[in-house]
Design a protein around this motif. Structure first.
Motif, PDB file in Angstrom:
ATOM      1  N   PHE A  33     -60.778 -49.293 -32.971  1.00  0.00           N
ATOM      2  CA  PHE A  33     -60.466 -49.628 -31.748  1.00  0.00           C
ATOM      3  C   PHE A  33     -58.487 -50.207 -31.534  1.00  0.00           C
ATOM      4  O   PHE A  33     -58.134 -49.874 -30.705  1.00  0.00           O
ATOM      5  CB  PHE A  33     -60.945 -50.417 -31.704  1.00  0.00           C
ATOM      6  N   ILE A  34     -58.240 -51.272 -32.759  1.00  0.00           N
ATOM      7  CA  ILE A  34     -56.810 -51.112 -32.574  1.00  0.00           C
ATOM      8  C   ILE A  34     -55.621 -49.803 -33.279  1.00  0.00           C
ATOM      9  O   ILE A  34     -55.377 -49.945 -31.857  1.00  0.00           O
ATOM     10  CB  ILE A  34     -56.691 -51.600 -34.201  1.00  0.00           C
ATOM     11  N   ARG A  35     -56.424 -48.728 -33.283  1.00  0.00           N
ATOM     12  CA  ARG A  35     -55.817 -47.468 -33.363  1.00  0.00           C
ATOM     13  C   ARG A  35     -55.523 -47.353 -32.213  1.00  0.00           C
ATOM     14  O   ARG A  35     -54.679 -46.949 -31.459  1.00  0.00           O
ATOM     15  CB  ARG A  35     -56.034 -46.862 -34.471  1.00  0.00           C
ATOM     16  N   GLY A  36     -56.459 -46.551 -31.623  1.00  0.00           N
ATOM     17  CA  GLY A  36     -56.560 -46.412 -30.283  1.00  0.00           C
ATOM     18  C   GLY A  36     -55.866 -47.590 -29.339  1.00  0.00           C
ATOM     19  O   GLY A  36     -55.293 -46.881 -28.756  1.00  0.00           O
ATOM     20  N   ILE A  37     -56.210 -48.277 -29.589  1.00  0.00           N
ATOM     21  CA  ILE A  37     -55.194 -49.403 -28.099  1.00  0.00           C
ATOM     22  C   ILE A  37     -53.739 -48.917 -28.689  1.00  0.00           C
ATOM     23  O   ILE A  37     -52.809 -48.916 -27.481  1.00  0.00           O
ATOM     24  CB  ILE A  37     -54.982 -50.686 -28.472  1.00  0.00           C
ATOM     25  N   PHE A  38     -53.307 -48.552 -30.185  1.00  0.00           N
ATOM     26  CA  PHE A  38     -52.141 -48.116 -30.259  1.00  0.00           C
ATOM     27  C   PHE A  38     -51.241 -47.126 -29.541  1.00  0.00           C
ATOM     28  O   PHE A  38     -50.619 -47.237 -28.756  1.00  0.00           O
ATOM     29  CB  PHE A  38     -51.886 -48.717 -32.044  1.00  0.00           C
ATOM     30  N   TYR A  39     -52.690 -46.444 -29.854  1.00  0.00           N
ATOM     31  CA  TYR A  39     -51.622 -44.382 -28.666  1.00  0.00           C
ATOM     32  C   TYR A  39     -52.624 -44.141 -28.061  1.00  0.00           C
ATOM     33  O   TYR A  39     -51.590 -43.530 -26.732  1.00  0.00           O
ATOM     34  CB  TYR A  39     -52.864 -43.521 -30.306  1.00  0.00           C
TER      35      TYR A  39
ATOM     36  N   GLU B 274     -44.567 -45.342 -25.962  1.00  0.00           N
ATOM     37  CA  GLU B 274     -42.905 -46.735 -25.427  1.00  0.00           C
ATOM     38  C   GLU B 274     -44.474 -47.906 -26.160  1.00  0.00           C
ATOM     39  O   GLU B 274     -45.840 -48.131 -25.862  1.00  0.00           O
ATOM     40  CB  GLU B 274     -43.498 -46.325 -24.703  1.00  0.00           C
ATOM     41  N   LEU B 275     -43.346 -48.804 -26.011  1.00  0.00           N
ATOM     42  CA  LEU B 275     -44.602 -50.198 -25.755  1.00  0.00           C
ATOM     43  C   LEU B 275     -45.259 -50.478 -25.098  1.00  0.00           C
ATOM     44  O   LEU B 275     -44.187 -50.420 -23.456  1.00  0.00           O
ATOM     45  CB  LEU B 275     -43.461 -51.451 -26.149  1.00  0.00           C
ATOM     46  N   ARG B 276     -46.312 -50.854 -24.719  1.00  0.00           N
ATOM     47  CA  ARG B 276     -47.658 -50.777 -24.062  1.00  0.00           C
ATOM     48  C   ARG B 276     -47.956 -52.125 -23.506  1.00  0.00           C
ATOM     49  O   ARG B 276     -48.315 -53.454 -24.148  1.00  0.00           O
ATOM     50  CB  ARG B 276     -47.833 -49.388 -23.539  1.00  0.00           C
ATOM     51  N   LEU B 277     -48.147 -52.652 -22.231  1.00  0.00           N
ATOM     52  CA  LEU B 277     -48.709 -53.533 -22.419  1.00  0.00           C
ATOM     53  C   LEU B 277     -50.221 -54.045 -22.747  1.00  0.00           C
ATOM     54  O   LEU B 277     -50.892 -55.414 -23.369  1.00  0.00           O
ATOM     55  CB  LEU B 277     -48.883 -54.160 -20.756  1.00  0.00           C
ATOM     56  N   ASP B 278     -51.089 -52.830 -22.903  1.00  0.00           N
ATOM     57  CA  ASP B 278     -51.710 -52.900 -22.971  1.00  0.00           C
ATOM     58  C   ASP B 278     -51.921 -53.464 -25.032  1.00  0.00           C
ATOM     59  O   ASP B 278     -53.617 -54.112 -24.988  1.00  0.00           O
ATOM     60  CB  ASP B 278     -52.763 -51.121 -23.554  1.00  0.00           C
ATOM     61  N   TRP B 279     -51.218 -53.418 -25.521  1.00  0.00           N
ATOM     62  CA  TRP B 279     -51.294 -54.223 -26.878  1.00  0.00           C
ATOM     63  C   TRP B 279     -51.510 -55.469 -27.245  1.00  0.00           C
ATOM     64  O   TRP B 279     -51.678 -55.795 -28.637  1.00  0.00           O
ATOM     65  CB  TRP B 279     -49.839 -54.183 -27.667  1.00  0.00           C
ATOM     66  N   PHE B 280     -51.803 -56.169 -25.683  1.00  0.00           N
ATOM     67  CA  PHE B 280     -51.570 -57.795 -26.180  1.00  0.00           C
ATOM     68  C   PHE B 280     -53.004 -57.626 -26.250  1.00  0.00           C
ATOM     69  O   PHE B 280     -53.661 -58.572 -26.685  1.00  0.00           O
ATOM     70  CB  PHE B 280     -51.080 -58.467 -24.453  1.00  0.00           C
ATOM     71  N   LEU B 281     -54.354 -56.457 -26.035  1.00  0.00           N
ATOM     72  CA  LEU B 281     -55.085 -56.052 -26.337  1.00  0.00           C
ATOM     73  C   LEU B 281     -55.196 -57.214 -28.192  1.00  0.00           C
ATOM     74  O   LEU B 281     -56.122 -57.606 -29.015  1.00  0.00           O
ATOM     75  CB  LEU B 281     -56.284 -55.916 -25.981  1.00  0.00           C
ATOM     76  N   ILE B 282     -54.335 -57.079 -28.646  1.00  0.00           N
ATOM     77  CA  ILE B 282     -54.217 -56.670 -30.393  1.00  0.00           C
ATOM     78  C   ILE B 282     -54.457 -57.576 -31.558  1.00  0.00           C
ATOM     79  O   ILE B 282     -55.013 -57.572 -31.624  1.00  0.00           O
ATOM     80  CB  ILE B 282     -53.024 -55.365 -31.181  1.00  0.00           C
ATOM     81  N   PRO B 283     -53.602 -58.138 -30.517  1.00  0.00           N
ATOM     82  CA  PRO B 283     -53.587 -59.988 -31.603  1.00  0.00           C
ATOM     83  C   PRO B 283     -55.690 -60.838 -31.019  1.00  0.00           C
ATOM     84  O   PRO B 283     -55.941 -61.597 -31.950  1.00  0.00           O
ATOM     85  CB  PRO B 283     -52.490 -60.985 -30.934  1.00  0.00           C
ATOM     86  N   ILE B 284     -56.194 -60.720 -29.917  1.00  0.00           N
ATOM     87  CA  ILE B 284     -57.024 -60.995 -29.692  1.00  0.00           C
ATOM     88  C   ILE B 284     -57.653 -60.391 -30.486  1.00  0.00           C
ATOM     89  O   ILE B 284     -59.009 -60.718 -31.253  1.00  0.00           O
ATOM     90  CB  ILE B 284     -58.078 -60.898 -28.254  1.00  0.00           C
TER      91      ILE B 284
END
Lengths: 263, 250
Positions: free
Chosen positions: A217-223, A139-149
């Motif tokens: 890390f980007i993939r890890g944050i996604f999942y 599901e969409l999650r708030l954690d993804w905010f780190l991805i753009p950074i």
């Protein structure tokens, strides 16, 4: 700092021209094709389907903690973004030779406008990635905010490598050719299509491979979310990216006019 | 008077090279020397190098227009590139307006797949002219080039060679910066259009800081008041045009 401020000013002063160059490149991309923008998706689909096929046949090892389709789709999208930025930037003196030699357009404007297409591709592909991620029940999650950074640091790293090698390439073409070969090799050690072992010495060394860090890390944050991230490794990689970025900006600042005499 | 000076060149030197080894040395120097200023004294020539411009000094006041005369390979185009900040000197200083319009290869930077209007914007981006300036002058551009508005949506590659030159010429003279530079006088279109271009150049030379490089002395007699003669990269004359032409023609 002086170089950063100067280049930033050049970007601000030329923002209108950047848009014009980007429009030119987007239009060029669609010229004489029926499928137009779909060519943004097709090229990565080829390696994707090959690697997914190989993983399904157990020819390459799969990640234990993530569906392998998801693993490969995200891995290839991010790795391709990095390598596209690097390749576009390395070739800037070739692709924009006429503009650099004959006009007063700042180099930083040309680099950014040329790479805008890559960002455009990325957005297009990321939308597809999000669909794939959601298909696998994430599901969409708030954690993804780190991805753009992380993307900001990843872009800084890729641009810097591109700029440094573009200048090196003025000396010998071997630099760009070598880098291209290197990027093929890096595909296999950067956890793009299968996980690189982390528990041996080689794995520890490879954890400082920026390609590996950013992709993983980007993939890890996604999942998995932000708990997946090793902040020490990410911090060091980001710091390396910033240092390289400052060096690349200095290189552009000091050499952008001198370079005309060797083009 | 110092305040009237609009362009000033002092002890200008520019090297050139004629072998790959020297080119490699230049490229290496770019990567290792983090400095934007040139050297404190005239650098020595090294193997493979020669002076393409040597000890050039002159200045122009507001309202002056300069003709640079010289044979082939005398350094005229190179001097124009330095004056318009498209190249860096190896030694010496140039104080010139930051933005300039250069009338040389008209179709440089143009993209055949774009429309005429898009190409005007593209060229404008390359020569640091805003979109607003293009739009404000679009009627003048079309009128001078003898086209109506329909042409703006035409794909560039379907125009004739003459039409392309006319449009680009008209764009550059109508959206010009205050510092206007011409590298050679090109013949565009039929005799009538060529005469119109000549009249336009005279007008441009009157209302901007104007520099033209050419090999033909008679073409610049009535446009410029100052003359600089170059011979193999060395300045052999700078002063009033009448006086200079006497030397040049004799």
């Amino acid at each position: 700092m002086k170089a950063l401020i100067y280049l930033y000013k050049q970007l601000v002063d030329n923002y209108e021209h950047i848009i014009t160059f980007v429009k030119r490149d987007i239009k060029n991309m669609r010229v004489d094709t029926k499928l137009g923008l779909f060519w943004v998706i097709f090229p990565p689909l080829v390696p994707l389907s090959v690697f997914i096929g190989l993983a399904a046949l157990n020819v390459i090892s799969k990640s234990a903690d993530m569906p392998f389709v998801l693993y490969i789709v995200i891995g290839i999208t991010i790795y391709r973004f990095m390598t596209q930025i690097i390749t576009t930037t390395v070739n800037i003196f070739k692709s924009e030779r006429g503009a650099i030699k004959n006009f007063n357009i700042p180099l930083v404007v040309l680099i950014l406008s040329k790479n805008a297409i890559t960002f455009f591709h990325l957005i297009f592909r990321l939308i597809l990635v999000i669909f794939v991620v959601m298909y696998y029940g994430v599901e969409l999650r708030l954690d993804w905010f780190l991805i753009p950074i992380i993307f900001i640091f990843m872009t800084m790293f890729s641009l810097s490598i591109g700029v440094i090698f573009a200048f090196k390439n003025l000396l010998y073409k071997d630099y760009a050719k070598g880098l291209n070969l290197m990027m093929v090799y890096l595909l296999f050690v950067s956890s793009v299509i299968f996980p690189f072992p982390k528990d041996n010495l080689l794995g520890i060394i490879n954890s400082f491979n920026p390609f590996n860090t950013y992709v993983d890390f980007i993939r890890g944050i996604f999942y998995h979310g932000i708990n997946y991230v090793n902040y020490t490794v990410l911090g060091i990689t980001s710091l390396i990216s910033v240092v390289l970025f400052v060096y690349a900006c200095n290189l552009i600042y000091h050499a952008q006019y001198k370079v005309k005499s060797v083009l | 008077m110092m305040n009237d000076k609009i362009l000033e060149v002092k002890n200008l030197y520019k090297k050139h090279y004629n072998d790959d080894e020297t080119k490699y040395k230049y490229a290496k120097n770019i990567l290792t020397t983090f400095s934007t200023t040139n050297e404190n004294e005239v650098p020595m020539l090294e193997k493979g190098e020669y002076w393409s411009l040597e000890d050039i000094s002159f200045s122009l006041n507001k309202g002056d227009s300069l003709a640079i005369l010289g044979d082939r390979s005398s350094g005229k185009s190179l001097l124009l590139k330095l004056l318009t900040n498209r190249l860096y000197p190896d030694y010496g200083t140039i104080i010139s307006p930051s933005n300039s319009t250069v009338l040389e290869e008209l179709r440089l930077g143009i993209n055949g797949h774009l429309s005429v209007l898009e190409n005007l914007y593209l060229k404008a981006a390359l020569v640091s002219i805003s979109k607003k300036t293009v739009l404000n002058n679009i009627d003048n551009i079309l009128k001078f080039a003898e086209f109506d508005r329909d042409v703006l949506n035409t794909q560039w590659k379907y125009l004739t060679s003459d039409s392309k030159n006319k449009i680009m010429y008209s764009f550059l003279v109508n959206c010009k910066h205050d510092f206007f530079v011409v590298d050679g006088l090109t013949h565009i279109g039929d005799t009538e259009f060529a005469n119109k271009c000549k009249d336009m150049i005279v007008q441009v030379s009157e209302d901007s800081t104007f520099v033209i490089a050419t090999r033909h002395s008679r073409k610049v007699k009535h446009i410029c008041n100052k003359l600089l003669i170059l011979d193999k990269g060395k300045m052999t004359f700078f002063g009033e045009i009448e006086e200079g032409l006497k030397n040049y023609d004799s």
